[in-house]
Design a protein around this motif. Structure first.
Motif, PDB file in Angstrom:
ATOM      1  N   ALA A   1      -4.679   4.701  -4.562  1.00 38.89           N
ATOM      2  CA  ALA A   1      -3.701   3.871  -3.578  1.00 38.89           C
ATOM      3  C   ALA A   1      -3.991   3.951  -2.335  1.00 38.89           C
ATOM      4  O   ALA A   1      -4.133   2.897  -1.521  1.00 38.89           O
ATOM      5  CB  ALA A   1      -2.357   4.019  -4.184  1.00 38.89           C
TER       6      ALA A   1
ATOM      7  N   TYR B   1     -13.016   1.490   0.679  1.00 34.30           N
ATOM      8  CA  TYR B   1     -12.427   0.364  -0.408  1.00 34.30           C
ATOM      9  C   TYR B   1     -13.347  -0.224  -1.298  1.00 34.30           C
ATOM     10  O   TYR B   1     -14.287  -0.814  -0.719  1.00 34.30           O
ATOM     11  CB  TYR B   1     -11.413  -0.502   0.271  1.00 34.30           C
TER      12      TYR B   1
ATOM     13  N   GLY C   1      -4.910   4.444   1.611  1.00 30.24           N
ATOM     14  CA  GLY C   1      -6.071   4.586   2.397  1.00 30.24           C
ATOM     15  C   GLY C   1      -6.071   5.958   3.165  1.00 30.24           C
ATOM     16  O   GLY C   1      -5.939   5.837   4.100  1.00 30.24           O
TER      17      GLY C   1
ATOM     18  N   THR D   1       1.045  -1.290  -0.023  1.00 31.77           N
ATOM     19  CA  THR D   1       0.067   0.075  -0.166  1.00 31.77           C
ATOM     20  C   THR D   1       0.922   1.283   0.107  1.00 31.77           C
ATOM     21  O   THR D   1       0.549   2.232  -0.756  1.00 31.77           O
ATOM     22  CB  THR D   1      -0.889  -0.027   1.424  1.00 31.77           C
ATOM     23  N   ILE D   2       1.855   1.032   0.764  1.00 31.35           N
ATOM     24  CA  ILE D   2       2.758   2.391   0.988  1.00 31.35           C
ATOM     25  C   ILE D   2       3.435   2.529  -0.437  1.00 31.35           C
ATOM     26  O   ILE D   2       3.982   3.607  -0.864  1.00 31.35           O
ATOM     27  CB  ILE D   2       3.779   2.203   2.198  1.00 31.35           C
TER      28      ILE D   2
END
Ligand code: GLU
Length: 420
Positions: free
Chosen positions: A37, A343, A39, A16-17
């Motif tokens: 991308a 999401y 959150g 995610t990062i």
């Protein structure tokens, strides 16, 4: 020559990062990338919260504080968990405050799990049950702490929820921890209160028979972002398992405070007190208190910002409708309607085996996300690292304007139409 520890050599970087940073780097380089991308809500932190921090900063609240901050702030969080979540016997002494949900999870796992070094003679590796797909950091953090992860598979057809029966079957005498997350990152779905109660009863029964050490960590970071008609339920409110449940939460998502890094845990009774003291011991050797002048901001968020939270919730609800509708119209995309968090996690595997306009072979979620980012400038997160059926899915964070969602879905549609 640096010899990096084996611990870190075998640690998977957060995808995610990685995708979030990649999209940001491309934007900085002048590319018109639409990022779905991170959150991360696009809303700014409410002014009341900022003002509380600024006031404390100007007043000189800049020194070390107790590891979990001042008793007033912990009391405010305990009251919130008592009144809103129904956690019994939860006082200021049952609250730990950390630099974000990930930090709390990290410390909690190290408090609950032993590795072979710390476990002593007769060490048995503790098992950690995780319904998957699940947030990418659960598995690595549980493993870092010494846990053996047992994945419980779920599917898009059941809204990515593990049943009580699946959990019952997965529990063994070695089970130490069950990690639950509702609303779910990455799935955007929620367990109903009845489903969670059934799981809670299974845990209580197992605790009384084969798994006396079982604990539950309930990640409720997205509890305020719900819009599908399912009420949020805290499993830690069940009296039969309250004293083996840790409720994990934080301010990042509900209050637009991702960069502030504020997370917390709450727990119950004698179990919770002992757990929280252990958290303090560990965090006291790790990072001590979080930034001192943020404590008044925590109190302001929890006690004064209900209307801002509601405004954001309504915006997320409208965005969810847009993305649910747009995804339903795309060919070969199977999606479980988002009902909480922000999401969508559609199954895109019907397109595997095709080739993109730019000549990239699409044989996985990762290759699809690579091609989509490079060729159509849209950043999704590939689902492989969320575990289980995630390898057939992509995560789309719709914490952005409806206009961006439409534009992103247009580009995604063009990308899919260009596959041959
Ligand atoms: N929790 C957010 C996400 O899933 C932030 C990034 C991270 O820590 O994983 O995107």
């Amino acid at each position: 020559m640096l010899s990096v520890s084996r611990r870190v050599q075998s640690l998977k970087p957060s995808v995610t990062i990685a995708f979030m940073n990649r999209a940001k780097a491309m934007q900085r380089a002048g590319k018109d990338v639409l990022s779905f991308a991170a959150g991360e809500p696009d809303f700014d932190t409410p002014q009341t919260i900022k003002d509380a921090a600024i006031k404390a900063l100007l007043a000189g609240q800049t020194k070390y504080m107790p590891t979990f901050g001042d008793p007033d702030t912990r009391a405010v969080l305990a009251k919130k968990l008592t009144d809103e979540n129904g956690i019994p016997n939860c006082t200021a002494d049952h609250i730990s405050i950390s630099a974000g949900g990930k930090h709390s999870l990290f410390v909690a796992c190290h408090v609950l799990l032993d590795d072979s070094n710390s476990g002593g003679p007769g060490y048995v590796q503790p098992e950690v049950l995780i319904p998957v797909p699940a947030w990418v950091s659960y598995v690595p953090i549980a493993q870092l702490a010494g846990g053996k992860v047992i994945e419980i598979p779920t599917t898009v057809d059941t809204g990515f929820k593990a049943s009580a029966e699946q959990i019952r079957k997965a529990i063994t005498p070695r089970t130490r921890l069950l990690i639950l997350n509702s609303p779910s990152n990455p799935c955007g779905t929620m367990y109903t209160p009845e489903e969670l109660k059934a799981i809670g009863r299974v845990v209580a029964e197992a605790a009384a028979t084969i798994a006396p050490d079982i604990t539950v960590l309930s990640d409720e970071l997205y509890e305020k972002i719900i819009y599908g008609g399912i009420p949020h339920f805290s499993i830690g409110s069940m009296p039969e398992i309250a004293e083996r449940t840790i409720t994990l939460n934080g301010l990042s998502k509900a209050y637009g405070m991702t960069g502030w890094r504020i997370g917390y845990t709450g727990s119950s009774g004698a179990f919770g007190k002992k757990f929280t003291e252990a958290m303090a011991t560990y965090q006291g050797q790790m990072s001590t208190n979080i930034t001192s002048f943020t404590y008044p901001a925590i109190r302001a968020a929890i006690t004064q910002c209900a209307s801002e939270v509601e405004t954001m919730r309504q915006a997320f609800a409208a965005r969810a409708e847009v993305i649910n509708a747009r995804l339903a119209k795309l060919p070969g995309i199977k999606n479980a309607k988002a009902t909480g968090a922000f999401y969508a996690f559609p199954d895109v595997s019907a397109h595997f085996g095709k080739t993109s306009k730019g000549g990239r072979k699409i044989d996985s979620a990762m290759s699809m996300c690579e091609a989509l980012l490079e060729e159509n400038l849209v950043a999704f997160v590939p689902g492989e690292d969320f575990g289980g059926c995630g390898k057939n899915h992509v995560r789309i964070s719709f914490a952005c304007s409806e206009q961006q969602i439409h534009k992103g879905m247009d580009r995604f549609g063009e990308f899919l139409a260009g596959l041959t």
